[in-house]
Design an enzyme around this catalytic site. Structure first.
Site, PDB file in Angstrom:
ATOM      1  N   CYS A  82      -7.251  23.532  -6.462  1.00 19.62           N
ATOM      2  CA  CYS A  82      -7.761  23.951  -7.772  1.00 19.62           C
ATOM      3  C   CYS A  82      -8.303  22.738  -8.542  1.00 19.62           C
ATOM      4  O   CYS A  82      -9.312  22.162  -8.153  1.00 19.62           O
ATOM      5  CB  CYS A  82      -6.676  24.696  -8.556  1.00 19.62           C
ATOM      6  N   HIS A 169      -5.182  29.025  -4.711  1.00 20.48           N
ATOM      7  CA  HIS A 169      -3.809  28.506  -4.609  1.00 20.48           C
ATOM      8  C   HIS A 169      -3.140  28.999  -3.328  1.00 20.48           C
ATOM      9  O   HIS A 169      -2.607  30.112  -3.292  1.00 20.48           O
ATOM     10  CB  HIS A 169      -2.989  28.932  -5.833  1.00 20.48           C
ATOM     11  N   GLU A 171      -0.383  28.050  -2.136  1.00 25.14           N
ATOM     12  CA  GLU A 171       1.080  27.965  -2.226  1.00 25.14           C
ATOM     13  C   GLU A 171       1.739  29.237  -2.747  1.00 25.14           C
ATOM     14  O   GLU A 171       2.950  29.424  -2.589  1.00 25.14           O
ATOM     15  CB  GLU A 171       1.491  26.775  -3.111  1.00 25.14           C
TER      16      GLU A 171
END
Length: 511
Positions: A82, A169, A171
Site C-alpha cells: 500500500c 493488503h 496480510e
C-alpha cells in the site's frame, strides 16, 4: 538466536503487527522496526528481506515518513504494501497521484502469474484495498504485474533488483490468496528456509536463561493469565527451585480459577508458589467505590503492596520475571522505551521490588506464539487458551460498588454461561464471552412471589484483533438454557439480557 530474519519497517499502518504475525505463521522470524531506522541498524540485523507497511500519510506530503534511501541499494528483496509501494515508486523516480475514486474494501484483481510474487496463484481473484493515492508512472526498471477495475497499477516488480510492491493488503483475511503471495515473497524471492519453530525457541530460551541467572534467585508475579503462566513455566524449566512465584489472589477471579492456578503450578510443575489469599483486604479497599477507573487504580496499588510484603519475606532476589510480549514492545516504539513499557506489565512492580535485572522470556513473541509455547511446555489448555480477563478481575464486571455478595453472584452466573458455551461446542468460535452484573434491579415473579433482584447481562463477541468486534450470534436454544439455569441456580438474579452491541461504538468490557 540465529534465525533467518525478515524486517518489517513500520510506516504507521494499522496492520503492521498483522504483517509480522503472518510472516511468523509462515515459520519465518521477523521483527518490526520504525521506518526511520538507520541503515547501519538495518544492516546489523542481516535481514533476508524487508517489508514496508502501509500507512495513513501521502507520499506527496513533504512531511511524509520516508526510509533511508540506501535501503534500496542493499541488494535485499523488498516488498512494499500500500503506502509502502507508493513510497518505493516515489523514491525511485516514479510518480504517485490522488485517485479520482478511492478504493476501499474487497475488489476484483487480475494477476500477472509470470511474476514470482504471484507464481502458482490463479489469474483472477479478489483482494482488500484501502487507498486514496495510486502509482501512475512506474520507476525505471519496474513493470506492472496486477490491476483492478479502478487501479491500473495494483502491483509492480523490478525482478533484477528484487523490489516488489502491492497496492492491496495481502496480510488481511479478505485477500484470499494473501498468504500465498507472502509465502512467495518469503520463500521464492527471499530464499527463506522456514527455521522459526517454537520447539527451538524454547530450547534456546532455557539455555539463555540458565546462563544469565546462574545460581541466583528469581521472582515472578503469577496471575494465572496466559503470559505470566507461560513465562513462569519457561523460567522454571531453566532454573528450577531458584524460581519463586507469588500469586496474589484478590478474590476477584472467575470460579475455581485460583485453585486451578495452585493445582497446576504447585502440583503439576512443582513450582515454588506462594498463594496470598487477600480477598477481604481488597474488598475493604473497594467499599463505596463505584467509578471503574478508581476501582482499577485501587486494585493495582493494593496488588503492589501485597506483592511487596510477600517479596520482602523472601529476601533479596536478583531477577524479576515479566510476561512482556512483542506487541508491548512494538507499541512502546521499539527500543529503549520498550523497557519502560514492560515495567507496567505487572503493575509497576519493578519500581517497588529490590532486584537487579528483568527477565522477559516472551519478549519476542506474539500472543498466538505464546500459546503455542505453552502447549509445548505441557501447560493445560484451560490456561493456555484462556480468554482475555481484566487485571481487576470481576470488579470491573460488577457495575457500581463491589461487595462480596455481588462478586459471588456474578462468579456463579458467569461460570454457568461459560460452561454452557463450552457444552455447545462454541468456546473456540466465540473469542470472548462473560457475564456482567448490572447495577439495575427489576421486578419479577418466582414461585408466585414478587422479586426485586439484579439484572444480569451476557456479553459474547467474535473478533480477529479485538480492535473491532461483532456480537456473537449464539443459537437461541443455548441462550435459553443459560438463562434458565442462571435464574434457577443463582440467587438474586431474576432477569437476563444479551448485549448485541458491536465494537465500536461499545467496548467489549462494560467498564
Amino acid at each position: 538466536m540465529n534465525n533467518e530474519l525478515i524486517l518489517v519497517l513500520d510506516f504507521g499502518g494499522q496492520y503492521n503487527q498483522l504483517i509480522a504475525r503472518r510472516v511468523r505463521e509462515a515459520n519465518v522470524y521477523c521483527e518490526v522496526l520504525p521506518y526511520n531506522s538507520s541503515i547501519d541498524k538495518i544492516k546489523s540485523k542481516n535481514p533476508k528481506g524487508i517489508i514496508f507497511t502501509g500507512g495513513p500519510a501521502s507520499v506527496l506530503d513533504p512531511k511524509a515518513p520516508i526510509c533511508d534511501r540506501e535501503v534500496f541499494e542493499l541488494g535485499i528483496p523488498i516488498l512494499g504494501i500500500c503506502y509502502g509501494m507508493q513510497l518505493m515508486s516515489h523514491m525511485l523516480g516514479g510518480t504517485v497521484e490522488k485517485a479520482e475514486q478511492r478504493e476501499y474494501g474487497k475488489v476484483n484483481i487480475t494477476f500477472d502469474t509470470s511474476s514470482m510474487l504471484f507464481e502458482g496463484i490463479e489469474k483472477e481473484s479478489t483482494c482488500w484495498m484501502s487507498h486514496t493515492y495510486y502509482v501512475n508512472n512506474l520507476p525505471e526498471g519496474f513493470v506492472k504485474c496486477a490491476d483492478t477495475p479502478n487501479c491500473p497499477v495494483a502491483a509492480i516488480e523490478n525482478r533484477e533488483k528484487k523490489l516488489y510492491g502491492v497496492q492491496f493488503h495481502p496480510e488481511v483475511v479478505h485477500t484470499p490468496k494473501g498468504r500465498d503471495i507472502l509465502n512467495n515473497f518469503l520463500y521464492k524471492i527471499c530464499g527463506c528456509s522456514g527455521d522459526w519453530k517454537m520447539a527451538s525457541f524454547i530450547e534456546h530460551s532455557i539455555n539463555s536463561i540458565r546462563e544469565k541467572v546462574g545460581d541466583k534467585k528469581v521472582l515472578c508475579a503469577l496471575s494465572g493469565g496466559v503470559d505470566s503462566s507461560v513465562a513462569a513455566v519457561l523460567v522454571h524449566k531453566a532454573v528450577g527451585k531458584q524460581l519463586t512465584c507469588i500469586f496474589v489472589d484478590h478474590g476477584l477471579l472467575r470460579k475455581y480459577e485460583g485453585d486451578q492456578v495452585e493445582e497446576v503450578f504447585k502440583k503439576q510443575f512443582d513450582i515454588s508458589l506462594i498463594r496470598v489469599n487477600a480477598e477481604d483486604r481488597f474488598l475493604e479497599k473497594l467499599k463505596g467505590v463505584t467509578d471503574p477507573e478508581r476501582k482499577r487504580k485501587i486494585i493495582g496499588e493494593e496488588f503492589i503492596r501485597v506483592f511487596e510484603e510477600e517479596a520482602k519475606k523472601i529476601g533479596t532476589v536478583d531477577f524479576l520475571v515479566q510476561g512482556t510480549i512483542y506487541p508491548d514492545v512494538i507499541e512502546s516504539g521499539v527500543g529503549d522505551a520498550a523497557v519502560i513499557k514492560s515495567h507496567h506489565n505487572v503493575g509497576g512492580l519493578p519500581d517497588y521490588i529490590d532486584f537487579k535485572e528483568i527477565i522477559e522470556p516472551l519478549r519476542s513473541l506474539f500472543k498466538d506464539e505464546v500459546r503455542k509455547v505453552g502447549i509445548e511446555l505441557g501447560i493445560p489448555e484451560d490456561i493456555v487458551m484462556r480468554q482475555p480477563f481484566p487485571g481487576p478481575g470481576l470488579a470491573v464486571r460488577v457495575i457500581g460498588e463491589v461487595t462480596k455478595e455481588k462478586v459471588d453472584i456474578l462468579r456463579d452466573a458467569d461460570y454457568i454461561f461459560r460452561e454452557e458455551i463450552k457444552n455447545a461446542g462454541l468456546d473456540r468460535e466465540i473469542n470472548q464471552y462473560f457475564a456482567v452484573l448490572t447495577g439495575m434491579r427489576s421486578v419479577g415473579v418466582m414461585g408466585d412471589e414478587r422479586t426485586y433482584d439484579y439484572t444480569l447481562a451476557l456479553r459474547a463477541v467474535t473478533t480477529i484483533d479485538f480492535m473491532t468486534a461483532d456480537w456473537a450470534k449464539i443459537p437461541y436454544d443455548v441462550l435459553e438454557k443459560v438463562s434458565n439455569r442462571i435464574v434457577n441456580e443463582v440467587k438474586h438474579i431474576n432477569r437476563i439480557v444479551y448485549d448485541i452491541t458491536t465494537k465500536p461504538p461499545a467496548t467489549i468490557e462494560w467498564e
